[in-house]
Design an enzyme around this catalytic site. Structure first.
Site, mmCIF file in Angstrom:
data_model
loop_
_atom_site.group_PDB
_atom_site.id
_atom_site.type_symbol
_atom_site.label_atom_id
_atom_site.label_comp_id
_atom_site.label_asym_id
_atom_site.label_seq_id
_atom_site.Cartn_x
_atom_site.Cartn_y
_atom_site.Cartn_z
ATOM 1 N N ALA A 199 0.606 -0.942 0.021
ATOM 2 C CA ALA A 199 -0.018 -0.001 0.027
ATOM 3 C C ALA A 199 0.791 1.246 0.143
ATOM 4 N N ILE A 212 6.304 2.075 -3.846
ATOM 5 C CA ILE A 212 7.039 1.070 -4.927
ATOM 6 C C ILE A 212 6.005 -0.231 -4.848
ATOM 7 N N LYS A 246 0.491 -2.748 6.849
ATOM 8 C CA LYS A 246 -0.104 -2.431 8.060
ATOM 9 C C LYS A 246 -0.752 -1.009 8.113
ATOM 10 N N THR A 278 0.548 1.980 7.766
ATOM 11 C CA THR A 278 1.287 3.109 8.577
ATOM 12 C C THR A 278 1.001 4.400 7.968
ATOM 13 N N THR A 281 18.044 -1.751 -0.588
ATOM 14 C CA THR A 281 18.258 -0.742 -0.919
ATOM 15 C C THR A 281 19.968 -0.479 -1.109
ATOM 16 N N ASP A 282 20.184 0.451 -1.702
ATOM 17 C CA ASP A 282 21.981 0.791 -1.871
ATOM 18 C C ASP A 282 22.352 1.185 -0.602
ATOM 19 N N GLU A 283 21.453 1.602 0.268
ATOM 20 C CA GLU A 283 21.976 2.223 1.485
ATOM 21 C C GLU A 283 22.677 1.449 2.410
ATOM 22 N N TYR A 325 18.254 3.483 9.696
ATOM 23 C CA TYR A 325 17.187 2.851 8.359
ATOM 24 C C TYR A 325 18.094 1.729 8.058
ATOM 25 N N LYS A 344 17.880 -2.331 7.595
ATOM 26 C CA LYS A 344 17.503 -2.925 6.204
ATOM 27 C C LYS A 344 18.641 -4.044 6.053
ATOM 28 N N ASN A 363 14.554 5.978 -5.383
ATOM 29 C CA ASN A 363 13.497 5.726 -6.402
ATOM 30 C C ASN A 363 12.828 7.136 -6.381
ATOM 31 N N LEU A 366 12.809 13.668 -0.673
ATOM 32 C CA LEU A 366 13.238 15.046 -1.442
ATOM 33 C C LEU A 366 12.312 15.529 -2.621
ATOM 34 N N PRO A 375 13.825 22.858 1.261
ATOM 35 C CA PRO A 375 14.790 22.729 2.029
ATOM 36 C C PRO A 375 16.000 21.780 1.555
ATOM 37 N N ARG A 382 21.567 16.582 7.471
ATOM 38 C CA ARG A 382 21.049 15.467 8.315
ATOM 39 C C ARG A 382 22.345 15.013 9.024
HETATM 40 P P1 NAD Z 1 6.766 3.455 1.453
HETATM 41 O O1 NAD Z 1 7.108 3.945 3.180
HETATM 42 O O2 NAD Z 1 6.094 4.262 0.624
HETATM 43 O O3 NAD Z 1 5.954 2.087 1.951
HETATM 44 C C1 NAD Z 1 6.189 1.184 3.077
HETATM 45 C C2 NAD Z 1 4.840 0.504 3.086
HETATM 46 O O4 NAD Z 1 4.942 -0.886 4.057
HETATM 47 C C3 NAD Z 1 3.647 1.162 3.855
HETATM 48 O O5 NAD Z 1 2.359 0.877 2.834
HETATM 49 C C4 NAD Z 1 3.387 0.833 5.018
HETATM 50 O O6 NAD Z 1 2.364 0.831 5.841
HETATM 51 C C5 NAD Z 1 4.151 -0.812 5.141
HETATM 52 N N1 NAD Z 1 4.479 -1.264 6.188
HETATM 53 C C6 NAD Z 1 5.386 -0.667 7.250
HETATM 54 N N2 NAD Z 1 5.902 -1.671 8.262
HETATM 55 C C7 NAD Z 1 4.982 -2.545 8.014
HETATM 56 C C8 NAD Z 1 4.901 -3.989 8.501
HETATM 57 N N3 NAD Z 1 5.431 -3.985 9.816
HETATM 58 N N4 NAD Z 1 3.942 -4.648 8.346
HETATM 59 C C9 NAD Z 1 3.225 -4.691 7.099
HETATM 60 N N5 NAD Z 1 3.394 -3.552 6.420
HETATM 61 C C10 NAD Z 1 4.166 -2.330 6.981
HETATM 62 O O7 NAD Z 1 8.300 2.680 1.323
HETATM 63 P P2 NAD Z 1 8.656 2.453 -0.380
HETATM 64 O O8 NAD Z 1 9.407 3.952 -0.555
HETATM 65 O O9 NAD Z 1 7.704 2.079 -1.031
HETATM 66 O O10 NAD Z 1 9.768 1.427 -0.019
HETATM 67 C C11 NAD Z 1 9.326 -0.030 -0.074
HETATM 68 C C12 NAD Z 1 10.554 -0.851 -0.136
HETATM 69 O O11 NAD Z 1 11.551 -0.606 -1.011
HETATM 70 C C13 NAD Z 1 10.956 -0.755 1.341
HETATM 71 O O12 NAD Z 1 11.548 -2.074 1.723
HETATM 72 C C14 NAD Z 1 12.437 0.151 1.130
HETATM 73 O O13 NAD Z 1 13.345 0.039 2.116
HETATM 74 C C15 NAD Z 1 12.810 -0.135 -0.297
HETATM 75 N N6 NAD Z 1 13.558 0.728 -0.957
HETATM 76 C C16 NAD Z 1 13.019 2.022 -1.168
HETATM 77 C C17 NAD Z 1 13.687 2.895 -2.038
HETATM 78 C C18 NAD Z 1 13.024 4.404 -2.272
HETATM 79 O O14 NAD Z 1 13.875 5.270 -2.857
HETATM 80 N N7 NAD Z 1 11.964 4.819 -1.625
HETATM 81 C C19 NAD Z 1 14.860 2.587 -2.736
HETATM 82 C C20 NAD Z 1 15.185 1.475 -2.609
HETATM 83 C C21 NAD Z 1 14.641 0.365 -1.838
HETATM 84 O O1 DAU Z 2 19.016 4.968 -2.009
HETATM 85 C C1 DAU Z 2 17.806 4.321 -1.671
HETATM 86 C C2 DAU Z 2 17.015 5.208 -0.428
HETATM 87 O O2 DAU Z 2 16.488 6.287 -0.917
HETATM 88 C C3 DAU Z 2 15.880 4.307 0.113
HETATM 89 O O3 DAU Z 2 16.332 3.030 0.634
HETATM 90 C C4 DAU Z 2 15.011 5.045 1.098
HETATM 91 O O4 DAU Z 2 13.958 4.434 1.547
HETATM 92 C C5 DAU Z 2 14.593 6.367 0.614
HETATM 93 O O5 DAU Z 2 14.209 7.181 1.372
HETATM 94 C C6 DAU Z 2 15.752 7.098 -0.033
HETATM 95 O O6 DAU Z 2 16.658 7.708 1.002
HETATM 96 P P1 DAU Z 2 17.409 9.036 0.805
HETATM 97 O O7 DAU Z 2 17.657 9.459 2.320
HETATM 98 O O8 DAU Z 2 18.659 9.160 -0.140
HETATM 99 O O9 DAU Z 2 16.234 9.788 0.326
HETATM 100 P P2 DAU Z 2 15.471 11.299 0.744
HETATM 101 O O10 DAU Z 2 14.411 11.680 -0.375
HETATM 102 O O11 DAU Z 2 15.275 11.222 2.154
HETATM 103 O O12 DAU Z 2 16.593 12.281 0.415
HETATM 104 C C7 DAU Z 2 17.440 12.312 -0.659
HETATM 105 C C8 DAU Z 2 18.568 13.391 -0.565
HETATM 106 O O13 DAU Z 2 18.087 14.669 -0.534
HETATM 107 C C9 DAU Z 2 19.386 13.180 0.681
HETATM 108 O O14 DAU Z 2 20.821 13.332 0.532
HETATM 109 C C10 DAU Z 2 18.940 14.072 1.661
HETATM 110 C C11 DAU Z 2 18.766 15.087 0.790
HETATM 111 N N1 DAU Z 2 17.229 16.074 1.679
HETATM 112 C C12 DAU Z 2 16.190 15.284 1.971
HETATM 113 C C13 DAU Z 2 14.996 15.947 2.391
HETATM 114 C C14 DAU Z 2 14.021 15.173 2.736
HETATM 115 C C15 DAU Z 2 17.449 17.411 1.466
HETATM 116 O O15 DAU Z 2 18.409 17.904 1.018
HETATM 117 N N2 DAU Z 2 16.379 18.073 1.911
HETATM 118 C C16 DAU Z 2 15.259 17.345 2.297
HETATM 119 O O16 DAU Z 2 14.126 17.926 2.779
#
Ligand code: NAD
Ligand code: DAU
Length: 327
Positions: free
Chosen positions: A9, A12, A31, A33, A115-117, A139, A143, A169, A179, A194, A262
């Site tokens: 939900a 991704i 869940k 959240t 994740t790459d992190e 985080y 992971k 993503n 961001l 910001p 950060r």
């Molecule tokens: P998101 O925060 O948009 O979605 C996370 C979902 O997980 C939510 O629907 C939430 O309700 C659900 N959730 C959280 N805790 C739960 C639990 N205990 N049981 C069941 N459901 C639960 O996250 P996203 O950006 O869609 O990321 C999805 C996955 O991809 C994550 O594993 C994240 O680490 C990974 N990922 C994200 C990115 C990115 O840039 N967003 C990049 C690489 C990998």
């Molecule tokens: O790299 C994959 C990861 O990308 C995923 O595993 C995470 O779930 C996802 O949240 C994302 O992590 P980042 O920390 O890289 O994403 P975020 O969008 O929070 O931040 C992207 C960059 O921008 C990072 O260098 C922090 C910076 N930033 C972020 C926010 C929210 C800012 O400069 N200002 C901001 O307000």
């Protein structure tokens, strides 16, 4: 196949469900959240509301399931700095419960979305799948804990588990704490954008549909026990991303506001995706310029999606995180 897709939900996972729903029978466990929304899912997909760490529920839902794809996560680094406990519960305990169900129920395939992190920050060059895990935020540490458990479980118990590590993503339905959607929505409201620290941090941007296509080929044909990097085609400094959003939304550079960095901020992420390319023929199809333009258009056209978020939990989060109110 009958798939149990957890965390779908969210951003991704819901894109992934859209991609595979006509090909597979899909049940979602989420869940709900702050980041999970029923409306993110396409019509006709069954949603069970619950947590992946609920052993009884997971065992019940995995009967007759051919594969599990685990997206469930707390996904925001800044929130993990404020409090990491839910991150540890979901990423480590939740993964552990899912893996036990794979073994007990004889589920044929398990895919961990990661994740790459987990590799940490890299000044030059790119991480491969054999690079050591060296996470630097709560985080990414949790992971990495999940990833290590998946690899050890596949090694020890011989279950068919694979890991997909994606880079940053972006695209439709991303919660605005991240961001790109944060800056798009602020710019559309004439609010400041910001930028943490000097804004010269580098991220490897990946359009969400490209990541989901990568996940799909790894689920179908990835070698058991292996991890696959799925990196975006473009690397950009954060400040370049913010400037591009300003151009696309018709704002000007006075919107940029440099704010406190950060804590423990990773400087650069970069993934080598040669393995998924060579073994499975995956290639990213959407470049950053195209993807970010599509993303801005989507947010511009979908106020009914983001308005309830901006007037709800996100507003309070924004005040806590940035010390000021949203416009
Ligand atoms: P998101 O925060 O948009 O979605 C996370 C979902 O997980 C939510 O629907 C939430 O309700 C659900 N959730 C959280 N805790 C739960 C639990 N205990 N049981 C069941 N459901 C639960 O996250 P996203 O950006 O869609 O990321 C999805 C996955 O991809 C994550 O594993 C994240 O680490 C990974 N990922 C994200 C990115 C990115 O840039 N967003 C990049 C690489 C990998
Ligand atoms: O790299 C994959 C990861 O990308 C995923 O595993 C995470 O779930 C996802 O949240 C994302 O992590 P980042 O920390 O890289 O994403 P975020 O969008 O929070 O931040 C992207 C960059 O921008 C990072 O260098 C922090 C910076 N930033 C972020 C926010 C929210 C800012 O400069 N200002 C901001 O307000």
């Amino acid at each position: 196949m009958r798939l149990l897709v957890t965390g779908a939900a969210g951003f991704i996972g819901s894109t992934y469900v859209r991609l595979v729903k006509d090909e597979h029978e899909v049940v979602v466990l989420d869940k709900l959240t702050y980041a999970g929304r029923r409306e993110n899912l396409p019509d006709g997909v069954e949603l069970v509301v619950g947590a992946i760490e609920d052993r009884e529920l997971v065992l019940q839902l995995t009967e007759g399931v051919d594969a599990i794809v685990n997206f469930a996560a707390e996904s925001h680094v800044d929130r993990s700095i404020a409090d990491q406990n839910a991150f540890a519960r979901t990423h480590v305990i939740g993964t552990s419960v899912l893996l036990d169900a794979v073994r007990q129920r004889g589920v044929g395939r398990y895919l961990q979305v990661s994740t790459d992190e987990v590799y940490g920050s890299i000044e030059e060059g790119s991480f491969t799948e054999t690079s050591p895990l060296d996470p630097s935020s709560p985080y990414s540490a949790t992971k990495a804990g999940g990833d290590l458990l998946v690899s050890a479980y596949a090694h020890t118990h011989g279950v068919e588990a694979v890991i997909c590590r994606g880079s940053n993503n972006y695209g439709p339905r991303q919660y605005p704490e991240k961001l790109i959607p944060l800056c798009v929505l602020n710019a559309l409201h004439g609010d400041t954008l910001p930028v943490y620290g000097d804004g010269r941090q580098v991220r490897n941007w990946l359009y969400v549909e490209d990541f989901c296509r990568g996940i799909n080929v790894v689920l179908e044909r990835g070698r058991p026990g292996e991890a696959y990097n799925v990196g975006g085609p473009d690397e950009c400094e954060n400040i370049e991303v913010v400037q591009r959003i300003i151009e696309l939304t018709g704002g000007d550079e006075s919107l940029i506001e440099y704010v406190e960095d950060r804590p423990g901020h990773d400087r650069r992420y970069s993934l080598a995706s040669d393995k998924i390319r060579a073994e499975l023929g995956w290639e990213a199809q959407v470049g950053f310029d195209d993807g970010v333009a599509r993303t801005v258009d989507w947010y511009r056209d979908n106020e009914p999606w983001w308005e309830p978020i901006r007037s709800g939990e996100y507003r309070e989060y924004y005040e806590r995180q940035y010390g000021r109110s949203l416009l």
